[in-house]
Each structure stands twice: as C-alpha cells, then as structure tokens.
Design a protein around this motif. Structure first.
Motif, PDB file in Angstrom:
ATOM      1  N   CYS A 325       2.430  29.849 -21.028  1.00  0.00           N
ATOM      2  CA  CYS A 325       1.807  29.569 -22.316  1.00  0.00           C
ATOM      3  C   CYS A 325       0.633  30.490 -22.606  1.00  0.00           C
ATOM      4  CB  CYS A 325       1.370  28.103 -22.403  1.00  0.00           C
ATOM      5  SG  CYS A 325       0.358  27.570 -21.013  1.00  0.00           S
ATOM      6  N   GLN A 326       0.225  31.301 -21.628  1.00  0.00           N
ATOM      7  CA  GLN A 326      -0.811  32.292 -21.901  1.00  0.00           C
ATOM      8  C   GLN A 326      -0.249  33.512 -22.624  1.00  0.00           C
ATOM      9  OE1 GLN A 326      -2.160  32.689 -17.709  1.00  0.00           O
ATOM     10  NE2 GLN A 326      -4.204  32.224 -18.500  1.00  0.00           N
ATOM     11  N   CYS A 327       1.041  33.694 -22.564  1.00  0.00           N
ATOM     12  CA  CYS A 327       1.671  34.896 -23.114  1.00  0.00           C
ATOM     13  C   CYS A 327       2.072  34.680 -24.568  1.00  0.00           C
ATOM     14  CB  CYS A 327       2.896  35.277 -22.288  1.00  0.00           C
ATOM     15  SG  CYS A 327       2.541  35.512 -20.529  1.00  0.00           S
ATOM     16  N   GLY A 328       2.299  35.787 -25.266  1.00  0.00           N
ATOM     17  CA  GLY A 328       2.695  35.729 -26.659  1.00  0.00           C
ATOM     18  C   GLY A 328       4.128  35.276 -26.832  1.00  0.00           C
ATOM     19  N   PRO A 329       4.535  35.101 -28.095  1.00  0.00           N
ATOM     20  CA  PRO A 329       5.910  34.664 -28.372  1.00  0.00           C
ATOM     21  C   PRO A 329       6.946  35.607 -27.772  1.00  0.00           C
ATOM     22  CG  PRO A 329       4.549  34.556 -30.344  1.00  0.00           C
ATOM     23  CD  PRO A 329       3.740  35.280 -29.310  1.00  0.00           C
ATOM     24  N   GLY A 330       7.971  35.043 -27.124  1.00  0.00           N
ATOM     25  CA  GLY A 330       9.052  35.839 -26.543  1.00  0.00           C
ATOM     26  C   GLY A 330       8.748  36.387 -25.169  1.00  0.00           C
ATOM     27  N   SER A 331       7.521  36.177 -24.668  1.00  0.00           N
ATOM     28  CA  SER A 331       7.151  36.690 -23.350  1.00  0.00           C
ATOM     29  C   SER A 331       6.903  35.532 -22.400  1.00  0.00           C
ATOM     30  CB  SER A 331       5.893  37.565 -23.451  1.00  0.00           C
ATOM     31  OG  SER A 331       6.167  38.727 -24.207  1.00  0.00           O
ATOM     32  N   ALA A 332       6.957  35.857 -21.108  1.00  0.00           N
ATOM     33  CA  ALA A 332       6.734  34.853 -20.070  1.00  0.00           C
ATOM     34  C   ALA A 332       5.846  35.444 -19.001  1.00  0.00           C
ATOM     35  CB  ALA A 332       8.065  34.399 -19.477  1.00  0.00           C
ATOM     36  N   CYS A 333       5.251  34.573 -18.212  1.00  0.00           N
ATOM     37  CA  CYS A 333       4.409  35.023 -17.103  1.00  0.00           C
ATOM     38  C   CYS A 333       5.343  35.257 -15.899  1.00  0.00           C
ATOM     39  CB  CYS A 333       3.348  33.960 -16.806  1.00  0.00           C
ATOM     40  SG  CYS A 333       2.084  34.511 -15.640  1.00  0.00           S
ATOM     41  N   ARG A 334       5.679  36.537 -15.611  1.00  0.00           N
ATOM     42  CA  ARG A 334       6.696  36.884 -14.618  1.00  0.00           C
ATOM     43  C   ARG A 334       6.067  37.535 -13.381  1.00  0.00           C
ATOM     44  NH1 ARG A 334      11.357  39.917 -18.022  1.00  0.00           N
ATOM     45  NH2 ARG A 334      12.374  39.806 -15.972  1.00  0.00           N
ATOM     46  N   SER A 335       6.685  37.288 -12.219  1.00  0.00           N
ATOM     47  CA  SER A 335       6.181  37.838 -10.948  1.00  0.00           C
ATOM     48  C   SER A 335       6.828  39.193 -10.683  1.00  0.00           C
ATOM     49  CB  SER A 335       6.487  36.882  -9.794  1.00  0.00           C
ATOM     50  OG  SER A 335       5.810  35.659  -9.975  1.00  0.00           O
ATOM     51  N   TYR A 336       6.010  40.163 -10.237  1.00  0.00           N
ATOM     52  CA  TYR A 336       6.485  41.509  -9.904  1.00  0.00           C
ATOM     53  C   TYR A 336       5.728  42.011  -8.682  1.00  0.00           C
ATOM     54  CZ  TYR A 336       8.692  41.638 -14.529  1.00  0.00           C
ATOM     55  OH  TYR A 336       9.466  41.364 -15.630  1.00  0.00           O
ATOM     56  N   PHE A 337       6.208  43.171  -8.146  1.00  0.00           N
ATOM     57  CA  PHE A 337       5.554  43.845  -7.024  1.00  0.00           C
ATOM     58  C   PHE A 337       4.847  45.075  -7.570  1.00  0.00           C
ATOM     59  CE2 PHE A 337       9.055  41.436  -5.263  1.00  0.00           C
ATOM     60  CZ  PHE A 337       8.465  40.777  -4.194  1.00  0.00           C
ATOM     61  N   ARG A 338       3.622  45.293  -7.101  1.00  0.00           N
ATOM     62  CA  ARG A 338       2.776  46.343  -7.669  1.00  0.00           C
ATOM     63  C   ARG A 338       3.190  47.721  -7.194  1.00  0.00           C
ATOM     64  NH1 ARG A 338       0.525  48.151 -11.526  1.00  0.00           N
ATOM     65  NH2 ARG A 338      -1.716  48.201 -11.907  1.00  0.00           N
ATOM     66  N   ASP A 339       3.322  48.646  -8.131  1.00  0.00           N
ATOM     67  CA  ASP A 339       3.506  50.074  -7.842  1.00  0.00           C
ATOM     68  C   ASP A 339       2.432  50.804  -8.641  1.00  0.00           C
ATOM     69  OD1 ASP A 339       4.298  52.619  -7.224  1.00  0.00           O
ATOM     70  OD2 ASP A 339       6.063  52.612  -8.537  1.00  0.00           O
ATOM     71  N   GLU A 340       1.214  50.700  -8.133  1.00  0.00           N
ATOM     72  CA  GLU A 340       0.063  51.144  -8.917  1.00  0.00           C
ATOM     73  C   GLU A 340       0.064  52.645  -9.170  1.00  0.00           C
ATOM     74  OE1 GLU A 340      -4.831  50.719  -8.821  1.00  0.00           O
ATOM     75  OE2 GLU A 340      -3.583  49.728  -7.313  1.00  0.00           O
ATOM     76  N   ASP A 341       0.535  53.426  -8.162  1.00  0.00           N
ATOM     77  CA  ASP A 341       0.469  54.875  -8.345  1.00  0.00           C
ATOM     78  C   ASP A 341       1.727  55.433  -9.005  1.00  0.00           C
ATOM     79  OD1 ASP A 341       2.300  54.660  -6.314  1.00  0.00           O
ATOM     80  OD2 ASP A 341       0.976  55.472  -4.757  1.00  0.00           O
ATOM     81  N   GLY A 342       2.722  54.568  -9.279  1.00  0.00           N
ATOM     82  CA  GLY A 342       3.902  55.006 -10.007  1.00  0.00           C
ATOM     83  C   GLY A 342       4.809  55.947  -9.232  1.00  0.00           C
TER      84      GLY A 342
END
Length: 492
Positions: A325-342
């Motif tokens: 509910c913190q996210c905007g319409p059509g979005s969800a709070c999803r879990s991912y793994f960080r790849d900070e340096d790309g």
C-alpha cells in the motif's frame, strides 16, 4: 422812473394789479396789488420769478439760478444746491424699468434705464412654465411655456424603486410616461436602477454579485459555492453553503447525507487541516504503521514511511518500501537481490522496492535471483567472481586487489622469465622445426606487491626461416626480449 406806490398809470392796472410792462415800475421793483414794490432778496419767500431780484423763484424762495432740475433745490440761503446722493429722482415705471437716483454732484436726474434684456421678471408658475424675462419695455411680458416633450422632472431612484423622467404635455402638465419600477435584484444608481454589479453592494441583501456582473439570488444550505457572499448564511465551506463557519480540523460541511451541515469527518477519512494524515475520533492522527495495510492513518496522496510518519505522495517505483500500500497504482512492494554496481552479479544484500506488479524485469540495480557465488564487492563493476582481467588499482570495497572474488589477490606474472624451444627433424608444417614458448616475468625478486612498481621483462616468440622438408640447420622460431621496464604489478 415811477416811484413806489400806486401804479403810475391807472390804465395799466387791472384786476387789482399793475399791468406788467417796462414802464410800470423801475428795474428794482415789481408791480403788486398795492403798487410797485422792491424786488425780494435771495432766500426770501416768493411766488413768481418777477418777485425776485434774480428773476428766479424756485421751490418758494428767491434763488440764484433757475434750479428746476430733478436733483437740485434752492436752499434757505437762496443758493441752488444738488440733492444728496441716492435721492429718488425718477420712480420705476414697471418691473422691467429701473428707478433713478441723484448722484449728489449734478442737478439733473440720470438717464432712464431698463432691467437687462433677458432678466427674469416672473418665475415659473409650474414645472412646464418657463416664466418671463424683460424684453426692453417697462412691463414684464407674458410667461412662456416649455416645449412639449421637454423634461420637467429628472429621473430619480430611491429605496430601490426607480421613477422615469417626467415631460411636458400639450396641456402644460408634467407627467411621467412610466410608473415606478422596482430595481431588485439590483439597487438604485444615481438616478436609475443599476443593470450590472461590481460587488454585492450593488445587489439587494437577498442577492450576490456573480462574476458575470449579474445579481443572483443567494443560495440555500448545501448548494455549491465558491465564496461566503453567495450563501444566505454567509458561510461557504468545502465548496458548499454551510450552516456555520465549520472551523477546526476534522470538521466538514460536504459529507454525504449531511451536505450543508457542519459535521465530524468519519474515522480514517482525510481532511485538509490534517495534511498528510487522516481523522480519527474527531482529531488528526499523528503516526502510522509502515508494514500494515491498508495504511488508514495516511491520506490517499501520502504513504506511511518507514519512520512511522506519513510522507508526501506514494513511494515511486524503484524506491524502498515495506508494504504494497506504500506503492502507487499498479505497483507492489517486491523483493529483489541488489546489484548495485550493475555488473550483472548480485551481492549478498536483499531488499524490497516498489515496482510494477506485472513486470517480468527487475528494476535497475536489482536482480530477480541471487548469484552464486555472490559478488564480493557490489560497488565496483570490475570486481566479480571469475573476473579474468587484472588491475593495478585497488577495488572500491576494502582497498584490496581481489577482483575475481577467490579470497586472495593473484599477480598476473610470476618472478623470472622463461624461454623453451623444442626441435624436430622433419617438419610436418611450416615453422615447426624449432617451436619455442616464452614467458614474461619480473626481474625483481621477490616480485612487487599488487599495485606497486617493479622491473618487468617482456619476452615474445618470433618466427624465423620456413621449413623446406627437413630441419637441418633451419630455425623457424626464437624468443626475443623487448627489454626491461618499470611497471605496476596487476592482480585479480
């Protein structure tokens, strides 16, 4: 000359008087009923001029002059004297004639004068009468009527009722062609009803001035409005006419079923006075729980931040979140793994970010699956497991040189150089009579540490004569040194 006494000649006397004549009496006398008597002195009483020595009898006295002007008289001493200034010497002969008065220094009366031509000599008898003006005569002429149709009484407006102008009719009467007319919803102007308003002061008390310049009836409770002056009770709250000013937080006048009546805002509903928060128990909330949905303590245009307070707007895609509910319409709070340096390899860090719920691709800087083994330095794109390249700079995480994530840095070249050649007797293909293998290396012993400078010799294999069938005296390859240089040691 005949002496005083009876007439010298009786024949010259008649009716008791001496007949006048040059021989009747001498020059110093006059003939009276008793005979010739001496002429009288100045100032003495007389009846006729012949009685006086000056031959002038004026206003009953012997005078020194004729003294017959309208502004002179013979004084007691027999002197002809002007009358005092302002003495009436000729009365007016009518309302258009002026009276004349003596000037005090002349014996004659001033010339006859008239009232100026055009001067009013008789006022109007009524509204359609012009009155009369002097025309050069003594008397005032007859009155003149106003022209038919001339305005005889100006238009007027008072008490919000207008009366049109009155005009003169053929019979001389002054009449209005139209009767009184009410101005409502406008009020009176200077002499007529207003037809456009600039403010509500130009409207009756039951109307207000609209932006179109019209005076419109004031609105009842619950009607849409933009300002209090539009409403019968003077209160425009939440864009409807309200029964009170409805001040304070969590009070509204536009609630369903109670439009126009100031009421408490229901729990978990927003209110402008609460800003990013909602109402509860008639007051604004002041905190929220980020991980709980729905986040009823925050308004629809806000979200519950991780610090327990309502923050503006929703969390944008790609930013950290704790609940859907913190996210905007059509979005969800999803879990991912960080790849900070790309670099395509995730570190050990995980997180939750807002992202379109149906998107198969992760947001930039994140990956769907955990890399095995994980990235040993997720802030340096050159450091990742099995990195084949060598670097002379330290990596960004710990300042070391472990770029291939095997736990320890490895020098690209070992100490010392090597050149090994193998000779055959029959060449199977060109350049294989003598096959060499070279290895460049450090001349410095021990070799320099990673990123430090040292003496480095570079060897390469160089081709020689071509093989023509047998290898007698033919050397197809050899090791050639490019010299020793001072370079930085590369590691991974």
């Amino acid at each position: 000359a005949p002496a005083p006494g009876p007439c010298a000649l009786a024949s010259r006397c008649a009716a008791g008087r001496c007949a006048p004549g040059p021989t009747t009496c001498d020059g110093g006398a006059f003939c009276s009923a008793t005979g010739c008597v001496p002429k009288r002195a100045l100032g003495t009483s007389c009846v006729e001029d012949r009685e006086c020595g000056t031959d002038f009898c004026a206003n009953g006295r012997c005078c020194d002059a004729r003294c017959d002007g309208a502004c002179e008289r013979c004084a007691d001493a027999g002197r002809c004297t002007p009358l005092p200034q302002g003495t009436l010497c000729r009365a007016d002969a009518g309302v258009c004639d002026r009276a004349e008065f003596c000037t005090g220094d002349a014996g004659s009366c001033p010339a006859d004068t008239k009232v100026s031509h055009g001067s009013v000599c008789r006022g109007p008898a009524h509204a359609c009468d012009l009155g009369a003006v002097c025309d050069g005569g003594n008397d005032c002429p007859s009155n003149e009527p106003r022209a038919v149709g001339a305005v005889c009484q100006a238009a007027r407006c008072s008490m919000n009722v207008a009366v049109a102008a009155s005009t003169c009719h053929v019979d001389g009467g002054c009449f209005a062609d139209l009767g009184p007319a009410p101005c409502a919803p406008f009020v009176c102007g200077p002499d007529a009803c207003l037809r456009r308003c600039q403010s509500s002061m130009d409207c009756v008390t039951t109307a207000y001035c609209a932006a179109t310049g019209e005076c419109l009836p004031k609105k009842d409770l619950g009607a849409p409005c933009s300002a209090g002056l539009e409403c019968t009770q003077g209160n425009c709250v939440d864009f409807v006419c309200c029964n009170s000013a409805c001040a304070g937080a969590c009070r509204a006048c536009n609630l369903a079923g109670a439009t126009g009546v100031c009421s408490a805002v229901p729990d978990n509903e927003p209110d402008l006075a609460c800003g990013l928060y909602t109402c509860r128990g008639g007051a604004c909330t002041s905190s929220c729980m980020a991980s709980a949905c729905p986040q009823q303590q925050c308004a629809a245009n806000a979200h519950c931040a991780n610090d327990g307070g309502c923050a503006p707007a929703r969390v944008v895609d790609g930013q950290a979140c704790a609940a859907d509910c913190q996210c905007g319409p059509g979005s969800a709070c999803r879990s991912y793994f960080r790849d900070e340096d790309g670099d395509g390899v995730t570190g050990s860090g995980t997180g939750k970010v807002c992202w379109p719920a149906m998107s198969p691709m992760p947001p930039p800087g994140w990956r769907t699956n955990q890399s095995q083994p994980p990235d040993c330095c997720d802030t340096d794109p050159d450091a990742f497991p099995n990195q084949p390249e060598y670097f002379t700079r330290p990596q960004r995480c710990d300042g070391g040189y472990d770029f291939n994530c095997d736990g320890s840095p490895t020098l690209e070249f070992a100490a010392g150089t090597q050149c090994e050649c193998t000779q055959t007797t029959v060449c199977v293909s060109a350049n294989d009579c003598l096959t060499c293998v070279s290895k460049s290396g450090w001349n410095t012993l021990p070799p320099p540490a990673c990123g430090q400078a040292g003496q480095f010799e570079r060897l390469v294999v160089q081709a020689g004569d071509a093989c023509t069938g047998t290898c007698a005296g033919e050397f197809s390859e050899s090791c050639v040194s490019f010299g020793v240089t001072n370079v930085l040691a590369a590691c991974h």
